[in-house]
Design a protein around this motif. Structure first.
Motif, PDB file in Angstrom:
ATOM      1  N   TYR A  68       0.916  -1.313  -0.037  1.00 27.83           N
ATOM      2  CA  TYR A  68       0.086   0.157   0.085  1.00 27.83           C
ATOM      3  C   TYR A  68       0.966   1.268   0.064  1.00 27.83           C
ATOM      4  CZ  TYR A  68      -4.095  -3.054   0.870  1.00 27.83           C
ATOM      5  OH  TYR A  68      -4.999  -3.845   0.847  1.00 27.83           O
ATOM      6  N   PHE A  69       0.486   2.195  -1.044  1.00 30.46           N
ATOM      7  CA  PHE A  69       1.284   3.301  -0.966  1.00 30.46           C
ATOM      8  C   PHE A  69       0.322   4.419  -0.462  1.00 30.46           C
ATOM      9  CE2 PHE A  69       3.504   0.700  -3.674  1.00 30.46           C
ATOM     10  CZ  PHE A  69       4.706   1.336  -4.044  1.00 30.46           C
ATOM     11  N   LEU A  70       1.007   5.345   0.721  1.00 32.14           N
ATOM     12  CA  LEU A  70       0.429   6.282   1.088  1.00 32.14           C
ATOM     13  C   LEU A  70       0.970   7.728   0.361  1.00 32.14           C
ATOM     14  CD1 LEU A  70      -1.156   7.525   3.680  1.00 32.14           C
ATOM     15  CD2 LEU A  70       0.874   7.810   4.589  1.00 32.14           C
ATOM     16  N   TYR A  71      -0.230   8.227  -0.027  1.00 27.53           N
ATOM     17  CA  TYR A  71      -0.077   9.627  -0.831  1.00 27.53           C
ATOM     18  C   TYR A  71      -0.863  10.843   0.004  1.00 27.53           C
ATOM     19  CZ  TYR A  71       1.350   6.762  -4.876  1.00 27.53           C
ATOM     20  OH  TYR A  71       1.998   5.943  -5.734  1.00 27.53           O
ATOM     21  N   ALA A  72       0.252  11.829   0.236  1.00 28.27           N
ATOM     22  CA  ALA A  72      -0.562  13.011   0.858  1.00 28.27           C
ATOM     23  C   ALA A  72      -0.438  14.141   0.287  1.00 28.27           C
ATOM     24  CB  ALA A  72      -0.073  12.845   2.132  1.00 28.27           C
TER      25      ALA A  72
END
Length: 72
Positions: A68-72
């Motif tokens: 899972y990639f966390l994009y902010a």
């Protein structure tokens, strides 16, 4: 001929600059983390909001990497 070339060069430069400015994303997201579990991604994303690091986030599954990639 010189004057026409100068006008043409100026027009091409102006067009190039306008296309470059128009291609910039309105709100670019950055990669803030990579996680094995969705719950861990959500936890860190919420922690970033409470700490004021970012205003919003989303976790995106990348099947080819199995993370899972966390994009902010």
């Amino acid at each position: 001929m010189r004057k026409a070339r100068a006008v043409l060069v100026s027009a091409v430069l102006a067009l190039g600059v306008s296309l470059t400015i128009g291609a910039t994303p309105a709100h670019a997201e950055r990669l803030a983390g990579v996680f094995r579990d969705y719950s861990e991604c959500q936890r860190i994303g919420n922690h970033g909001i409470t700490q004021g690091w970012w205003d919003s986030f989303h976790c995106e599954w990348e099947g080819r990497y199995r993370y899972y990639f966390l994009y902010a």
